[in-house]
Design a protein around this motif. Sequence first.
Motif, PDB file in Angstrom:
ATOM      1  N   ASN A   1     -13.755  14.855 -43.059  1.00  0.00           N
ATOM      2  CA  ASN A   1     -12.343  14.582 -43.310  1.00  0.00           C
ATOM      3  C   ASN A   1     -11.986  13.110 -43.181  1.00  0.00           C
ATOM      4  N   TYR A   2     -12.898  12.290 -42.676  1.00  0.00           N
ATOM      5  CA  TYR A   2     -12.597  10.894 -42.409  1.00  0.00           C
ATOM      6  C   TYR A   2     -12.300  10.134 -43.695  1.00  0.00           C
ATOM      7  N   ARG A   3     -11.235   9.322 -43.664  1.00  0.00           N
ATOM      8  CA  ARG A   3     -10.918   8.401 -44.755  1.00  0.00           C
ATOM      9  C   ARG A   3     -10.673   7.028 -44.135  1.00  0.00           C
ATOM     10  N   HIS A   4     -11.486   6.068 -44.555  1.00  0.00           N
ATOM     11  CA  HIS A   4     -11.366   4.742 -43.954  1.00  0.00           C
ATOM     12  C   HIS A   4     -10.081   4.037 -44.364  1.00  0.00           C
ATOM     13  N   ALA A   5      -9.434   4.496 -45.429  1.00  0.00           N
ATOM     14  CA  ALA A   5      -8.198   3.852 -45.881  1.00  0.00           C
ATOM     15  C   ALA A   5      -7.137   3.811 -44.784  1.00  0.00           C
ATOM     16  N   PHE A   6      -7.176   4.757 -43.850  1.00  0.00           N
ATOM     17  CA  PHE A   6      -6.207   4.764 -42.750  1.00  0.00           C
ATOM     18  C   PHE A   6      -6.469   3.632 -41.758  1.00  0.00           C
ATOM     19  N   HIS A   7      -7.683   3.100 -41.747  1.00  0.00           N
ATOM     20  CA  HIS A   7      -8.093   2.138 -40.716  1.00  0.00           C
ATOM     21  C   HIS A   7      -8.507   0.790 -41.291  1.00  0.00           C
ATOM     22  N   ALA A   8      -8.410   0.625 -42.592  1.00  0.00           N
ATOM     23  CA  ALA A   8      -8.871  -0.607 -43.228  1.00  0.00           C
ATOM     24  C   ALA A   8      -8.147  -1.821 -42.658  1.00  0.00           C
TER      25      ALA A   8
END
Length: 285
Positions: free
Chosen positions: A2-9
């Motif tokens: 489920n991880y999406r790096h867009a939340f943490h970029a």
Amino acid sequence: MNYRHAFHAGNHADVLKHVVVLALCEALAAKPAPCFALDTHGGRGLYRLDGEAAQKTGEAQDGIARLQAQAPRDPAVQRYLAAVRACRAQHGAQAYPGSPWLLAHALRAQDRIVACELHPEEAQLLRSRFAGDPRVAVHAGDGYAALKALLPPRHGAQRYARGLVLIDPPYETQLAEFDAALAALREGLLRWPQGTFALWYPIKQGRALQPFRRAAAALPAKSALRLELLVRPDDSPLRMNGSGMLVLNAPWQFDAAMRPALDALRAALGDAGAAACVDWLRPPP
């Protein structure tokens, strides 16, 4: 997954990781021979900080935005800020480069890059991003499996004596991910012992990482260097207080270059009680 790096970029962890990655690329490019880079968890390669995901968390405000406002003069930090400016010149003022973009930016025409991504939608975005770059191959699949498939690296008759393997997992299940990453590093080192391997990892409470550090020191590498940046005291188990990079087979004098860089990041990004360290878990021979 489920991880999406867009939340943490663009957060403080991205800043640390990307400063280190670009410094490693500069060391690799200092010699004329071609080199190889493998990014096992490439994400989509390029992000927008004005997008819904990034705006929802606002993490970039305490990362790249804060660093740009202070603009420390350290050369490694300046190299990273210049790369972000170059990305924005191409893709707009709110763009933020992922590690595959930075590898492609920093390496040369004779070098080869492979980026892996397990999530199908992210992999498709990554593939479209580099469709016109013959240096970059995108594999939609498990980056850990790519270590077995692609190391030691070769391309036709070309064999690569030098290069970088970047492992940046999501740590959705932290204990299992640390074990998987250590196993992957061991496998990679056995297949390509002269390669440089860099693993990013999150830090909640530093003392909980002691077993990981001992295991990292025992890997079959010539050297093991840890670089850690805590942007706040690590007394809360409920949040990511910092992050680290484990660099195996680090380039010559890499620790000396990174110490002032991490001090600059601590001063720019840290709250009260922030800390940074660069030390050898196993010094070079």
